[in-house]
Design an enzyme around this catalytic site. Structure first.
Site, PDB file in Angstrom:
ATOM      1  N   GLU A  46       0.790  -1.245   0.000  1.00  0.00           N
ATOM      2  CA  GLU A  46       0.000   0.000   0.000  1.00  0.00           C
ATOM      3  C   GLU A  46       0.816   1.285   0.000  1.00  0.00           C
ATOM      4  O   GLU A  46       0.735   2.079   0.951  1.00  0.00           O
ATOM      5  CB  GLU A  46      -0.947   0.034   1.208  1.00  0.00           C
ATOM      6  CG  GLU A  46      -2.086  -0.942   1.124  1.00  0.00           C
ATOM      7  CD  GLU A  46      -3.172  -0.650   2.173  1.00  0.00           C
ATOM      8  OE1 GLU A  46      -3.112   0.402   2.848  1.00  0.00           O
ATOM      9  OE2 GLU A  46      -4.090  -1.466   2.302  1.00  0.00           O
ATOM     10  N   GLU A  53      -5.186  -8.623   1.559  1.00  0.00           N
ATOM     11  CA  GLU A  53      -5.810  -8.202   2.820  1.00  0.00           C
ATOM     12  C   GLU A  53      -7.290  -7.921   2.621  1.00  0.00           C
ATOM     13  O   GLU A  53      -7.691  -7.360   1.598  1.00  0.00           O
ATOM     14  CB  GLU A  53      -5.203  -6.887   3.360  1.00  0.00           C
ATOM     15  CG  GLU A  53      -3.860  -7.009   4.001  1.00  0.00           C
ATOM     16  CD  GLU A  53      -3.327  -5.664   4.472  1.00  0.00           C
ATOM     17  OE1 GLU A  53      -4.131  -4.780   4.844  1.00  0.00           O
ATOM     18  OE2 GLU A  53      -2.095  -5.503   4.449  1.00  0.00           O
TER      19      GLU A  53
END
Ligand code: GBH
Length: 496
Positions: free
Chosen positions: A172, A379
């Site tokens: 991310e 995730e």
């Protein structure tokens, strides 16, 4: 209600990974032990006001000392794979130069423990805990940090290359740039707004250099990277809301995914002033866009966007570039405003629970990037405050986290349906789903106030207690194993 574990298991294709994920800084603790160097996050978290109630990451889940117990809990859960990250400054205390053997040894023990228990390791090189020495030299604003990540990848490849099944270079970059450098909510706490653009490029370059180093070392594992993806949904059909959603999509999704998957920043980004004033070699794009073995996607929620308050919130040039000649557009004002979803279930973080947007996310990805490599949801999960119910006669604790369980079930179902036969993202080869997270943990600036775990952690006693969602995931894996056994038996029976 949610689909039964048995019916959900029937949707799971062969060789699909069911796993759990964590990150070093969120679970390990032991920040000053065995020669670990400080990370920028150690310092940021210690500043009053950075973390909810000034909570400390010093102990977190104490995973550093309880690793064998945590692996045993994963073994009991039955997961195929565990996604964890390395604490860079544990291994390389200043982010460059000499390696700390005691730090390296921790992940040696972890990898051996995982393999001894039949759990396939997925290793993330960088999940936000930049060594302090690198942050002091400018962090991701400094191009050198990208080269340091490349060097760190080579160290990790040599130490662990024989045992890692999947490598994830970075996690991310969008959150690091947005929270760490644009808004100042995460380490290193900079609020540079549009001047933060170099941190986008340098993280992507760091990914590319790390990938190059892993390939050069000839590691046998698969290599990918992880971006978060949030579908941007205009609040109304008002064209200004649509433009705002497109801008948000550019800023949060496309600026990170396009370079990696197409070798090019989006045209609107290239046209912006902050882009032309940032010098970088053209050759970087080839490094950033090297082929991946998989693309990691973190999906949590969609984002509802409305035009920002104030006159001329959308600059005229942007409105025009997005194909609109709106006279309302001018200069000044904030371009976007994130709106709530009154009709949705809302997590304790305030995030909307919208499993149908998992399908939208996958559909948009498949349309935007026709040459997408296999995808892994690296995730997904939800924070809800848990209630511990104690059975007095047996003195056992039970945690009925129905909402988390439903979140996971609905999202895994949506991902499988979207990428399954006749699904809206059928062209995507989906290879797995990792639940965020194994344990309740240190949720960055939210401290210990946003529990995402399948295992409850009592942060005073550090005791782990399985929640209902843990038992549900265990059941799903068992049902999936039964399907696999049956399919193997049928295949064998049909052999001549
Ligand atoms: C992940 O971050 C992290 O990888 C993990 O460490 C963390 O614990 C976990 O999720 C739970 O938070 O598009 O502007 O509306 C996810 C963080 C926060 C990223 C919300 C996207 C929306 C930004 N996400 N954010 S916006």
């Amino acid at each position: 209600m949610h689909i039964s574990a048995k019916d959900l298991a029937a949707l799971i294709p062969a060789d699909f990974t069911l796993g759990v994920a964590t990150a070093a800084f969120q679970i390990e603790g032991a920040l000053t032990e065995d020669g670990r160097g400080p990370a920028g996050w150690d310092v940021f978290a210690a500043k009053p006001g950075s973390i909810v109630e000034d909570q400390s990451p010093a102990v977190a889940c104490d995973h550093y000392h309880r690793m064998p117990q945590d692996v045993a809990l994963m073994k009991q859960l039955g997961v195929d794979s565990y996604r964890f990250s390395l604490s860079w400054s544990r291994i390389q205390p200043t982010g460059s130069g000499p390696v700390n053997p005691a730090g390296l040894a921790f992940y040696d023990r972890l990898l051996d423990e995982l393999l001894a228990n039949g759990i396939s390791p997925m290793l993330t090189l960088y999940h936000w805990d930049t060594p302090l020495a690198l942050d002091d030299a400018g962090g991701w604003m400094n191009r050198d940090t990208a080269y340091r990540l490349g060097e760190f990848a080579a160290i990790a490849a040599e130490a662990y290359g024989d045992r890692v099944a999947r490598w994830c270079t970075i996690n991310e970059p969008a959150t690091v740039t947005t929270n760490g450098y644009t808004l100042g909510l995460h380490s290193p706490g900079e609020a540079l707004m549009l001047n933060a653009f170099p941190t986008v490029h340098h993280q992507l370059l760091g990914h590319g250099l790390a990938l190059q180093a892993l390939r050069a070392a000839g590691v046998p594992g698969e290599i990918g990277m992880t971006n978060v993806y949030s579908p941007m949904v205009p609040k109304t059909i008002n064209p200004l809301d649509k433009i705002s959603a497109s801008l948000m999509d550019l800023a949060q999704n496309r600026v990170y995914a396009d370079p990696v998957l197409t070798g090019k920043y989006p045209d609107l980004v290239r046209a912006a002033k902050f882009f032309s004033s940032f010098e970088h070699p053209d050759e970087d794009m080839a490094i950033i866009s090297q082929p991946l073995d998989f693309y990691g996607l973190n999906y949590y929620m969609p984002t509802k966007v409305a035009v920002g308050p104030g006159e001329g919130a959308v600059p005229a040039s942007m409105a025009e570039a997005m194909g609109s000649d709106l006279s309302a557009a001018g200069s000044g004002g904030t371009p976007f405003h994130v709106e709530t979803w009154p009709e949705a279930d809302i997590t304790s973080y305030g995030w909307p629970v919208k499993p149908e947007y998992m399908k939208v996310a996958l559909k948009e990805m498949s349309e935007r990037y026709p040459n997408l490599p296999p995808v892994i949801i690296t995730e997904g999960g939800a924070s809800f405050e848990d209630i511990i119910v104690r059975d007095k006669s047996t003195n056992t604790a039970f945690i009925p986290d129905e909402r988390r369980l439903k979140y996971l079930s609905d999202h895994i179902q949506a991902a499988l349906e979207a990428t399954g036969p006749g699904g809206e993202a059928e062209s995507i080869d989906l290879r797995g789903y990792y639940v965020w997270s194994l344990l309740d943990n240190f949720e960055w600036s939210a401290g210990y106030k946003q529990p995402f775990g399948l295992l409850h952690v009592n942060f005073e006693t550090l005791e782990r207690t399985p929640k209902a969602s843990y038992f549900w995931f265990q059941e799903l894996i068992e049902e999936r194993n039964l399907v696999t056994v049956a399919e193997t038996a049928v295949a064998q029976a049909m052999e001549p």
